[in-house]
Design a protein around this motif. Sequence first.
Motif, PDB file in Angstrom:
ATOM      1  N   LEU A   1      95.961  -3.279  61.114  1.00 37.50           N
ATOM      2  CA  LEU A   1      97.020  -4.222  61.463  1.00 37.50           C
ATOM      3  C   LEU A   1      97.930  -4.462  60.265  1.00 37.50           C
ATOM      4  O   LEU A   1      97.553  -4.247  59.112  1.00 37.50           O
ATOM      5  CB  LEU A   1      96.413  -5.561  61.909  1.00 37.50           C
TER       6      LEU A   1
ATOM      7  N   LEU B   1      89.067  -6.839  60.628  1.00 35.30           N
ATOM      8  CA  LEU B   1      90.495  -6.766  60.962  1.00 35.30           C
ATOM      9  C   LEU B   1      91.165  -5.608  60.246  1.00 35.30           C
ATOM     10  O   LEU B   1      92.077  -4.969  60.792  1.00 35.30           O
ATOM     11  CB  LEU B   1      91.176  -8.086  60.587  1.00 35.30           C
TER      12      LEU B   1
ATOM     13  N   ALA C   1      85.152 -10.942  58.446  1.00 33.34           N
ATOM     14  CA  ALA C   1      86.264 -10.910  59.399  1.00 33.34           C
ATOM     15  C   ALA C   1      87.414 -10.078  58.862  1.00 33.34           C
ATOM     16  O   ALA C   1      88.062  -9.318  59.607  1.00 33.34           O
ATOM     17  CB  ALA C   1      86.728 -12.335  59.692  1.00 33.34           C
ATOM     18  N   THR C   2      87.674 -10.189  57.548  1.00 35.96           N
ATOM     19  CA  THR C   2      88.765  -9.417  56.951  1.00 35.96           C
ATOM     20  C   THR C   2      88.483  -7.923  57.040  1.00 35.96           C
ATOM     21  O   THR C   2      89.377  -7.121  57.363  1.00 35.96           O
ATOM     22  CB  THR C   2      88.960  -9.837  55.485  1.00 35.96           C
TER      23      THR C   2
ATOM     24  N   HIS D   1      97.263 -13.882  60.170  1.00 41.87           N
ATOM     25  CA  HIS D   1      97.369 -14.721  61.368  1.00 41.87           C
ATOM     26  C   HIS D   1      96.000 -14.860  62.050  1.00 41.87           C
ATOM     27  O   HIS D   1      95.589 -15.972  62.421  1.00 41.87           O
ATOM     28  CB  HIS D   1      98.396 -14.124  62.335  1.00 41.87           C
ATOM     29  N   HIS D   2      95.301 -13.741  62.201  1.00 43.18           N
ATOM     30  CA  HIS D   2      93.982 -13.797  62.832  1.00 43.18           C
ATOM     31  C   HIS D   2      92.974 -14.522  61.939  1.00 43.18           C
ATOM     32  O   HIS D   2      92.129 -15.285  62.436  1.00 43.18           O
ATOM     33  CB  HIS D   2      93.497 -12.379  63.143  1.00 43.18           C
ATOM     34  N   LEU D   3      93.060 -14.306  60.641  1.00 39.92           N
ATOM     35  CA  LEU D   3      92.163 -15.018  59.729  1.00 39.92           C
ATOM     36  C   LEU D   3      92.415 -16.525  59.776  1.00 39.92           C
ATOM     37  O   LEU D   3      91.474 -17.322  59.667  1.00 39.92           O
ATOM     38  CB  LEU D   3      92.365 -14.507  58.298  1.00 39.92           C
ATOM     39  N   ASP D   4      93.675 -16.884  59.938  1.00 35.89           N
ATOM     40  CA  ASP D   4      94.008 -18.313  60.031  1.00 35.89           C
ATOM     41  C   ASP D   4      93.339 -18.925  61.257  1.00 35.89           C
ATOM     42  O   ASP D   4      92.766 -20.021  61.194  1.00 35.89           O
ATOM     43  CB  ASP D   4      95.531 -18.475  60.098  1.00 35.89           C
ATOM     44  N   ARG D   5      93.401 -18.222  62.379  1.00 31.68           N
ATOM     45  CA  ARG D   5      92.760 -18.727  63.602  1.00 31.68           C
ATOM     46  C   ARG D   5      91.243 -18.790  63.432  1.00 31.68           C
ATOM     47  O   ARG D   5      90.593 -19.745  63.872  1.00 31.68           O
ATOM     48  CB  ARG D   5      93.122 -17.837  64.777  1.00 31.68           C
ATOM     49  N   ILE D   6      90.684 -17.791  62.782  1.00 33.24           N
ATOM     50  CA  ILE D   6      89.236 -17.795  62.546  1.00 33.24           C
ATOM     51  C   ILE D   6      88.850 -18.958  61.638  1.00 33.24           C
ATOM     52  O   ILE D   6      87.865 -19.665  61.874  1.00 33.24           O
ATOM     53  CB  ILE D   6      88.798 -16.454  61.936  1.00 33.24           C
TER      54      ILE D   6
ATOM     55  N   GLN E   1      99.710  -9.878  60.364  1.00 32.08           N
ATOM     56  CA  GLN E   1      98.862 -10.062  61.540  1.00 32.08           C
ATOM     57  C   GLN E   1      97.419 -10.339  61.131  1.00 32.08           C
ATOM     58  O   GLN E   1      96.730 -11.150  61.752  1.00 32.08           O
ATOM     59  CB  GLN E   1      98.934  -8.817  62.429  1.00 32.08           C
ATOM     60  N   VAL E   2      96.972  -9.684  60.090  1.00 30.91           N
ATOM     61  CA  VAL E   2      95.611  -9.935  59.608  1.00 30.91           C
ATOM     62  C   VAL E   2      95.462 -11.397  59.199  1.00 30.91           C
ATOM     63  O   VAL E   2      94.500 -12.078  59.568  1.00 30.91           O
ATOM     64  CB  VAL E   2      95.282  -9.001  58.427  1.00 30.91           C
TER      65      VAL E   2
END
Length: 699
Positions: A545, A540, A536-537, A552-557, A549-550
Amino acid sequence: MRTGDASGARRGPAGVVPSEAGGLLDVLSLAAAVLDADGRIVLWSPQAHELFGWSAEEVLGRHAAEVLVAEEHVGAVLELFVEVMEGSGSWAGVFPVRHKDGSIRPMEFRNMRLQDRQGGLYALGIAADEATLRGVERDLALSARLVAQSPIGLAVLGTDLRYVLVNPALERINGLSAGEHLGRTVHEALPFLDVESIESAMHQVLTSGTSLVDEFTVGRTRADPDVEHAWRASYFRLEDPAGRVLGLATSVVDVTEQHRAATEAAEARRRLALIARASVRIGTTLDLDRTARELADFVVPDFADVAAVDVLDSVLNGRPIGTVSGGAAPATFRALAVAAAHATEAVRAADPTGEIAKYDADRLVTRCVTTGRPVLVAHVEARDLPRIARDDQAATLLAQAGLHSYLAVPLIARGEVLGALDLKRTRHPLPFNDDDVILAGELAARAAVCIDNARWYQSQRHAALTLQRHLLPHQPPQPIGLEVAYRYQPAAAAGEVGGDWFDAIPVSGDKTALVVGDVMGSGINAAATMGQLRTATRTLAGLDLDPAQVLHHLDRITQGLEETIATCVYAVFDPHRAQCRIAMAGHLPPVLIRSDRAPALLDLPTGAPLGVGGVPFEATSRELGPGDRLVLYTDGLVETRDQPIDSRLRTLLDLLAEPRLPLEATCDRLLSALRDPDGHDDVALLIAQVDPHRPIGRD
């Protein structure tokens, strides 16, 4: 009210010393005049001069009625004069008198007949200004009623600081009648109070004349000898109009309820502050043993003299714990931490750290974990010790240590009992109470979540090393403008795998994303999760990004992955702008090594671990010049069980401050000096150096 000799007083016959003049007569300014049988003035006092305006020279020998009485009142005055002179008795009352200035003023009179040795008759008249007299009467009446009916305790003491007057309120406060107060000192009347400070304050006021207001006192009196009360006392020096010291007045107000309320409020604030500090000091890492030690160390000495943290062995072995129930059954514990405020036999009575002990259902700590409820023995007696101690020898040690109060609270996280926090008081004078139970429960609840996280983190460390190595990059590409070296070392146990990872990812515009992360846990699950997060990293990173923001998206994942928590540091280096943007998610801070400065930990917003959710991340920019190095690492490099993390980080900086070696040699130096061969955590290390030979800036 008057005590002792009057300074400078003239001694009379047989050593008799006359008392000092009283101030009340001076206030009234009593005037005296003597009339002969014909009504002529034969004696005239200086006070009469002041009161009526006529001097002695002006009135002696003249008829009093002629001088002092208005014409319309002369007849009535003569009749009263005749009655007095005939022996009908004295006369008293208010009569209008003519002042020298012509005004008519009401005067309070007392008239009586006098007789000399020759039988001659005279009339003595004593007069005072009627308004002044009425004012004094009102003041006295008001003072008497105020003193008698005041809800405030009032007292007057002489110059020798012995009671000469107390009001009913003070009688009730002190538990002594007025008669029992009179003539006594404060020490004699109130032996339960801090008499020295009270009498010292009284002497100070008596000597200086400066009042003391709202002096706070706590103690007990005969009125309520079993309960501590609080009072505010004020002290005032009493003086007559001439300035002569008459004694001391004191007022006493019972403020017990306010004091208790203030004490309770202060205690509540203290407890809130304690809980707030616990949030910072407990659970600083995801190491189970360290979290348990932090909890035990935190509650001594302020809350307990001895504290122990015991976790159910089934928790550490990964077996289901089950939800809280009311059942009663034996329990097997593993001691994780013991802390004491002072050297005490009670420590020897505790289960040694790391040992496993099985306790029957009648043990209090067993009841605590099987019921999921606190167990309080406010006042420990001999019959309680066998249910507290692990065996007879431990019971003897606890008795020798002076154990007098005991409290056990369960460690519950997510509805599951993990173990118990065991608290003992030996020197602490107060027993545990219901408020302490609530506070200990709050601390245990917060610590239990940290312990559960640490437990989960450690239980996932078992996985195949090949899977971990397969998921890690084998040969990250050398990015533009950077030189990169890296290391990964698994935990000491063969085949044990963790969730540490590193990466160097090309990004558009010749930029490079540098990543080091640590999935909390171990084993196949951690390795698989690491692979998911690494993938995922990289995805992203390809979107170019901002690091925040990266994350943030990793946190949601991460939240979408089952029971996953991870820390991560994500940095993007732009060789054209000579700038690095960095963001962290609960990770240890990177080290920046500039060519001309000592190595330093970057002061960056820590952020929360990935998977916590709802916490924003923040990116920070740092300028990097040729030859500057950025060191990213996981906690396995610096954390140990026997040294503070701050000390280990200082060691890391000291090693990096030594003469510079090539990147690969620097990696080896750090692992050799910091890595414990028997370490229980894997390590990911990445060092990036700005190419010192390539100019930085846009082409």
